[in-house]
Structure formats: C-alpha cells, structure tokens
Write a protein that holds these residues in place. Structure first.
Motif, PDB file in Angstrom:
ATOM      1  N   GLN A  24       0.822  -1.214   0.000  1.00  0.00           N
ATOM      2  CA  GLN A  24       0.000   0.000   0.000  1.00  0.00           C
ATOM      3  C   GLN A  24       0.858   1.267   0.000  1.00  0.00           C
ATOM      4  N   TRP A  28       0.591   3.914  -3.275  1.00  0.00           N
ATOM      5  CA  TRP A  28       0.109   5.296  -3.119  1.00  0.00           C
ATOM      6  C   TRP A  28       1.219   6.321  -3.302  1.00  0.00           C
ATOM      7  N   GLU A  32       1.276   9.198  -6.186  1.00  0.00           N
ATOM      8  CA  GLU A  32       1.603  10.595  -5.884  1.00  0.00           C
ATOM      9  C   GLU A  32       2.659  11.113  -6.858  1.00  0.00           C
ATOM     10  N   PHE A  57      -3.606  11.482  -2.886  1.00  0.00           N
ATOM     11  CA  PHE A  57      -2.839  10.237  -2.730  1.00  0.00           C
ATOM     12  C   PHE A  57      -1.939  10.326  -1.506  1.00  0.00           C
ATOM     13  N   TRP A  60      -4.105  10.184   1.707  1.00  0.00           N
ATOM     14  CA  TRP A  60      -4.667   8.850   1.907  1.00  0.00           C
ATOM     15  C   TRP A  60      -3.577   7.878   2.379  1.00  0.00           C
ATOM     16  N   ARG A  61      -2.414   7.912   1.716  1.00  0.00           N
ATOM     17  CA  ARG A  61      -1.312   7.025   2.127  1.00  0.00           C
ATOM     18  C   ARG A  61      -0.966   7.251   3.593  1.00  0.00           C
ATOM     19  N   LYS A 164     -10.689   7.960   0.689  1.00  0.00           N
ATOM     20  CA  LYS A 164     -10.490   6.646   0.078  1.00  0.00           C
ATOM     21  C   LYS A 164     -11.202   6.566  -1.262  1.00  0.00           C
ATOM     22  N   ALA A 167      -9.441   8.915  -3.772  1.00  0.00           N
ATOM     23  CA  ALA A 167      -8.128   8.406  -4.192  1.00  0.00           C
ATOM     24  C   ALA A 167      -8.289   7.208  -5.121  1.00  0.00           C
ATOM     25  N   ASP A 168      -9.214   6.308  -4.800  1.00  0.00           N
ATOM     26  CA  ASP A 168      -9.456   5.156  -5.676  1.00  0.00           C
ATOM     27  C   ASP A 168      -9.919   5.617  -7.057  1.00  0.00           C
ATOM     28  N   ALA A 171      -7.032   7.347  -8.978  1.00  0.00           N
ATOM     29  CA  ALA A 171      -5.949   6.432  -9.363  1.00  0.00           C
ATOM     30  C   ALA A 171      -6.093   5.965 -10.805  1.00  0.00           C
ATOM     31  N   GLY A 176      -3.626   3.220 -12.195  1.00  0.00           N
ATOM     32  CA  GLY A 176      -3.518   2.632 -10.865  1.00  0.00           C
ATOM     33  C   GLY A 176      -3.726   1.134 -10.821  1.00  0.00           C
ATOM     34  N   ARG A 180      -1.049  -1.416  -9.223  1.00  0.00           N
ATOM     35  CA  ARG A 180      -1.400  -2.335  -8.125  1.00  0.00           C
ATOM     36  C   ARG A 180      -1.046  -3.776  -8.496  1.00  0.00           C
TER      37      ARG A 180
END
Length: 185
Positions: A24, A28, A32, A57, A60-61, A164, A167-168, A171, A176, A180
């Motif tokens: 994670q 993130w 960024e 980002f 959230w991180r 969250k 950010a999702d 991404a 993103g 991931r």
C-alpha cells in the motif's frame, strides 16, 4: 543545503519510513509521483487537477500508517530540501529544471526501495511546484512544516472528505490498476 542546515535550525536526521516498502505504501507513493510529474509538466486546470490528485494520494497514504506524517516530513525536510536546492541551483532555465525534474520523478519508481530515498523525489517536486505557485515558502520554513500541506494551502485546494473513494477514483487517471497488479506481483 546540508552545509547550512544546522544554522537554519533544521535537524540533521531522518526517520524510519518502512511503511513505504509495504504494498500500500509503494502504490500510493508512486501514484503521488505520477500526479506530481503530471503537475510539473502541465499548466492551468490540468496542473490543478494533478495537484489535487497528488495531495489526495499523499493524504490517503499517510492516513493508512500512524506516524507517517511525522516520519515522512522529517526526511523531506532533511534530504528533500537539499535535493530541491541542488535542482534549483543547477538548472540553467526553468524549462530545463522542469524537464529534468519530470524525468527524475519518473525514474524514482524504478528504485528497489523507497524507505530512505522517497524524499529525494518529493522534495524537489513540491519545492518547484511551490515556486511555480508564486509562494514565498522558503522564508519562515520550519522542520514542522509539510511541503504538501503548504502547496495545498497556497493553491487553495480542498481535499474530499471521503479520501479513500476519491483516491481510488483518481488512481484510474494514472493507471492505478496496472500499478497495483505490478506491486502485488
């Protein structure tokens, strides 16, 4: 910068940022960086959107890891400011600075670990973006300041309350899902 660091009352120390070697933390942080790179190479609305993404980002991180704010800030103020100084003083033009920094930020993701070296990418990127925003941010800067928060305030960016979800959603603009998958692998 390191030569005058003590005179400026900036501690000569880093902090452990082992959370940046977790899946994670890595995902993130790289998101960024992708958003920061986009912000560096854009203007106007496109830059603002990329700044909003980078700051979302980042926040959230940091929300995922207790103490991340303080430990990341310590290294950004120690090594990030030094790296910013080097970039700023060595560029012959603003265009050269942006081009070199954008390539550098992109290359940061290729490092095997981010724990001790993420600030070498974050510091110059946030510093140059603060300069571009017209902020007189270096005067009065303290070790307790946060470069991302300074940029958020100067740019008058309000981050969403549901970080969250935001950010999702954001991404996707930076591939993103592929990032991931690569980090999971």
């Amino acid at each position: 910068f390191h030569r005058v660091q003590r005179e400026l009352k900036f501690p000569v120390a880093g902090a452990s940022n082992s959370h940046l070697d977790t899946e994670q933390g890595r995902v993130w942080l790289q998101l960024e960086w992708r958003a920061l790179r986009q912000a560096l190479t854009s203007k106007g609305k496109a830059r603002r959107l990329a700044l909003e993404d980078a700051l979302a980002f980042r926040r959230w991180r940091r929300s995922l890891f207790p103490q991340a704010d303080a430990s990341e800030r310590a290294l950004e103020m120690h090594e990030g400011l030094a790296e910013y100084t080097g970039f700023k003083l060595s560029a012959r033009s603003e265009r050269e600075l942006i081009d070199h920094l954008a390539r550098y930020v992109e290359q940061c993701a290729g490092r095997p670990t981010f724990v001790g070296n993420f600030a070498y990418c974050n510091g110059p990127a946030y510093g140059v973006l603060l300069d571009a925003a017209g902020a007189d941010w270096r005067k009065g800067l303290t070790p307790q300041d946060d470069l991302g928060e300074l940029l958020r305030r100067v740019s008058k960016i309000e981050l969403p309350t549901d970080l969250k979800a935001a950010a999702d959603r954001q991404a996707a603009r930076y591939d993103g899902a592929a990032l991931r998958a690569a980090e999971a692998e």
